[in-house]
Design a protein around this motif. Structure first.
Motif, PDB file in Angstrom:
ATOM      1  N   LEU A  84     -66.759  41.054  69.432  1.00 56.04           N
ATOM      2  CA  LEU A  84     -66.538  42.488  69.223  1.00 56.04           C
ATOM      3  C   LEU A  84     -65.386  42.985  70.083  1.00 56.04           C
ATOM      4  O   LEU A  84     -64.529  43.747  69.627  1.00 56.04           O
ATOM      5  N   LEU A  85     -65.360  42.545  71.325  1.00 54.73           N
ATOM      6  CA  LEU A  85     -64.279  42.956  72.229  1.00 54.73           C
ATOM      7  C   LEU A  85     -62.948  42.361  71.815  1.00 54.73           C
ATOM      8  O   LEU A  85     -61.900  43.032  71.883  1.00 54.73           O
ATOM      9  N   ASP A  86     -62.972  41.109  71.364  1.00 53.70           N
ATOM     10  CA  ASP A  86     -61.721  40.474  70.922  1.00 53.70           C
ATOM     11  C   ASP A  86     -61.152  41.173  69.690  1.00 53.70           C
ATOM     12  O   ASP A  86     -59.954  41.473  69.628  1.00 53.70           O
ATOM     13  N   ALA A  87     -61.998  41.425  68.700  1.00 49.23           N
ATOM     14  CA  ALA A  87     -61.521  42.108  67.498  1.00 49.23           C
ATOM     15  C   ALA A  87     -61.061  43.524  67.827  1.00 49.23           C
ATOM     16  O   ALA A  87     -60.094  44.027  67.238  1.00 49.23           O
ATOM     17  N   SER A  88     -61.722  44.162  68.788  1.00 45.17           N
ATOM     18  CA  SER A  88     -61.340  45.522  69.176  1.00 45.17           C
ATOM     19  C   SER A  88     -59.953  45.562  69.801  1.00 45.17           C
ATOM     20  O   SER A  88     -59.149  46.451  69.496  1.00 45.17           O
ATOM     21  N   VAL A  89     -59.660  44.614  70.678  1.00 49.21           N
ATOM     22  CA  VAL A  89     -58.341  44.645  71.321  1.00 49.21           C
ATOM     23  C   VAL A  89     -57.239  44.302  70.321  1.00 49.21           C
ATOM     24  O   VAL A  89     -56.111  44.795  70.424  1.00 49.21           O
ATOM     25  N   LEU A  90     -57.566  43.502  69.315  1.00 53.63           N
ATOM     26  CA  LEU A  90     -56.581  43.210  68.271  1.00 53.63           C
ATOM     27  C   LEU A  90     -56.314  44.459  67.425  1.00 53.63           C
ATOM     28  O   LEU A  90     -55.162  44.741  67.068  1.00 53.63           O
ATOM     29  N   ALA A  91     -57.367  45.205  67.100  1.00 59.41           N
ATOM     30  CA  ALA A  91     -57.181  46.439  66.331  1.00 59.41           C
ATOM     31  C   ALA A  91     -56.354  47.445  67.127  1.00 59.41           C
ATOM     32  O   ALA A  91     -55.462  48.106  66.579  1.00 59.41           O
ATOM     33  N   LEU A  92     -56.639  47.557  68.408  1.00 56.87           N
ATOM     34  CA  LEU A  92     -55.890  48.484  69.250  1.00 56.87           C
ATOM     35  C   LEU A  92     -54.430  48.057  69.356  1.00 56.87           C
ATOM     36  O   LEU A  92     -53.520  48.889  69.315  1.00 56.87           O
ATOM     37  N   THR A  93     -54.194  46.769  69.474  1.00 58.67           N
ATOM     38  CA  THR A  93     -52.823  46.261  69.501  1.00 58.67           C
ATOM     39  C   THR A  93     -52.113  46.564  68.189  1.00 58.67           C
ATOM     40  O   THR A  93     -50.951  46.985  68.179  1.00 58.67           O
ATOM     41  N   ALA A  94     -52.797  46.371  67.069  1.00 56.51           N
ATOM     42  CA  ALA A  94     -52.207  46.650  65.758  1.00 56.51           C
ATOM     43  C   ALA A  94     -51.759  48.101  65.650  1.00 56.51           C
ATOM     44  O   ALA A  94     -50.759  48.416  64.987  1.00 56.51           O
ATOM     45  N   SER A  95     -52.483  49.003  66.338  1.00 59.91           N
ATOM     46  CA  SER A  95     -52.166  50.429  66.236  1.00 59.91           C
ATOM     47  C   SER A  95     -50.825  50.790  66.856  1.00 59.91           C
ATOM     48  O   SER A  95     -50.330  51.904  66.667  1.00 59.91           O
ATOM     49  N   ALA A  96     -50.226  49.875  67.598  1.00 52.23           N
ATOM     50  CA  ALA A  96     -48.896  50.132  68.160  1.00 52.23           C
ATOM     51  C   ALA A  96     -47.846  50.265  67.063  1.00 52.23           C
ATOM     52  O   ALA A  96     -46.812  50.904  67.263  1.00 52.23           O
ATOM     53  N   GLY A  97     -48.105  49.646  65.924  1.00 50.92           N
ATOM     54  CA  GLY A  97     -47.134  49.669  64.828  1.00 50.92           C
ATOM     55  C   GLY A  97     -46.170  48.509  64.934  1.00 50.92           C
ATOM     56  O   GLY A  97     -45.880  48.005  66.029  1.00 50.92           O
ATOM     57  N   ALA A  98     -45.669  48.072  63.800  1.00 49.82           N
ATOM     58  CA  ALA A  98     -44.830  46.868  63.739  1.00 49.82           C
ATOM     59  C   ALA A  98     -43.609  46.954  64.641  1.00 49.82           C
ATOM     60  O   ALA A  98     -43.210  45.962  65.270  1.00 49.82           O
ATOM     61  N   ASP A  99     -42.993  48.122  64.745  1.00 45.39           N
ATOM     62  CA  ASP A  99     -41.767  48.245  65.532  1.00 45.39           C
ATOM     63  C   ASP A  99     -42.008  48.122  67.029  1.00 45.39           C
ATOM     64  O   ASP A  99     -41.058  47.871  67.789  1.00 45.39           O
ATOM     65  N   SER A 100     -43.255  48.309  67.478  1.00 43.42           N
ATOM     66  CA  SER A 100     -43.560  48.243  68.906  1.00 43.42           C
ATOM     67  C   SER A 100     -44.189  46.921  69.326  1.00 43.42           C
ATOM     68  O   SER A 100     -44.401  46.693  70.518  1.00 43.42           O
ATOM     69  N   LEU A 101     -44.517  46.067  68.371  1.00 41.72           N
ATOM     70  CA  LEU A 101     -45.128  44.787  68.714  1.00 41.72           C
ATOM     71  C   LEU A 101     -44.096  43.853  69.333  1.00 41.72           C
ATOM     72  O   LEU A 101     -42.949  43.786  68.917  1.00 41.72           O
ATOM     73  N   LYS A 102     -44.547  43.121  70.347  1.00 44.71           N
ATOM     74  CA  LYS A 102     -43.707  42.123  71.001  1.00 44.71           C
ATOM     75  C   LYS A 102     -44.200  40.737  70.610  1.00 44.71           C
ATOM     76  O   LYS A 102     -45.287  40.575  70.048  1.00 44.71           O
TER      77      LYS A 102
END
Length: 260
Positions: free
Chosen positions: A204-222
């Motif tokens: 649950l925590l792993d999937a949550s941090v991935l969802a939160l990371t996704a919310s940065a948007g494609a242009d902000s992903l490193k």
């Protein structure tokens, strides 16, 4: 409304956490196709599984993720098996195929995930629309980025609580989400009715941090091997055209809040 999804393999299925308009939901899915059916309109779906399989060398993104984590935590990133190894049906055959392809053997962890690697690989090769939405990430890299340093093991209560605290410190909308998930899906259900089990708390925590990371948007992903002088279009691709990258985000770039 825009949604962002994190997906983690959770022993009995794919656990997907979605964020939409500041609201968080969790659901177990029997297949990656089921995740896509429910979330094909998402802005981004990040999954903790290798995407893009090497032919004859280790992936730069795996090497970069290990370097990013450093020390003992680097061991949480395994070397992605070669495409030849992923096609094998037994562990011995997969080890031989990996050695023949690039000279190293195959960890038991990597072998255990090969059915899931194969599932996602086939899905992305068959589903063109998903290739612009689904990307690979790694929860440990995401947590380390949000925390600004090393995070302890997730295999004890202290590690789980540390991860919960990181989520809540990173995004206002994450406050209380993990506890609510546990109450709704685990503690509030009889054992026979649970789709998300007692052993899936870390998932649950792993999937949550991935969802939160996704919310940065494609242009902000490193990416774990980014260089300031390297253009994003230079992401290496495997023989099937799938990108070999592990994405993460800075904490400043994510903070999903309910819309006014």
């Amino acid at each position: 409304m825009t949604s962002y999804v994190g997906v983690d393999w959770a022993s009995r299925g794919w656990l997907a956490v979605a964020i939409e308009d500041g609201e968080w939901t969790a659901r177990m899915h029997p297949s990656i196709h089921s995740v896509w059916f429910d979330h094909r309109d998402a802005a981004a779906i990040l999954v903790d599984i290798p995407i893009g399989l090497p032919e004859s060398a280790r992936r730069d993104c795996d090497r970069g993720a290990k370097a990013f984590l450093g020390g003992d935590r680097a061991r949480s990133v395994f070397w992605t098996p070669s495409r030849a190894a992923v096609g094998q049906e037994t562990y011995d055959a997969a080890k031989r195929a990996n050695r023949d392809a690039r000279g190293d053997s195959l960890s038991t962890q990597a072998w255990g995930l090969i059915p899931r690697i194969r599932e996602v690989d086939r899905f992305l090769r068959d589903t063109e629309a998903a290739r612009a939405v689904v990307a690979e990430s790694h929860p440990e890299v995401c947590y380390a980025s949000f925390a600004g340093g090393t995070v302890g093991s997730k295999h004890d209560d202290d590690g789980l609580q540390e991860r919960r605290a990181i989520l809540e410190a990173t995004a206002e909308s994450a406050a209380g989400v993990y506890d609510e998930f546990v109450e709704t899906h685990i503690e509030g259900q009889p054992s026979w009715a649970r789709r998300i089990g007692e052993s899936n708390r870390d998932d649950l925590l792993d999937a949550s941090v991935l969802a939160l990371t996704a919310s940065a948007g494609a242009d902000s992903l490193k990416r774990t091997f980014d260089d300031p002088e390297t253009d994003r279009a230079s992401v290496p691709r495997d023989a099937e055209g799938l990108p070999m990258q592990i994405v993460y985000a800075d904490p400043e770039s994510v903070s999903p809040k309910p819309q006014e």
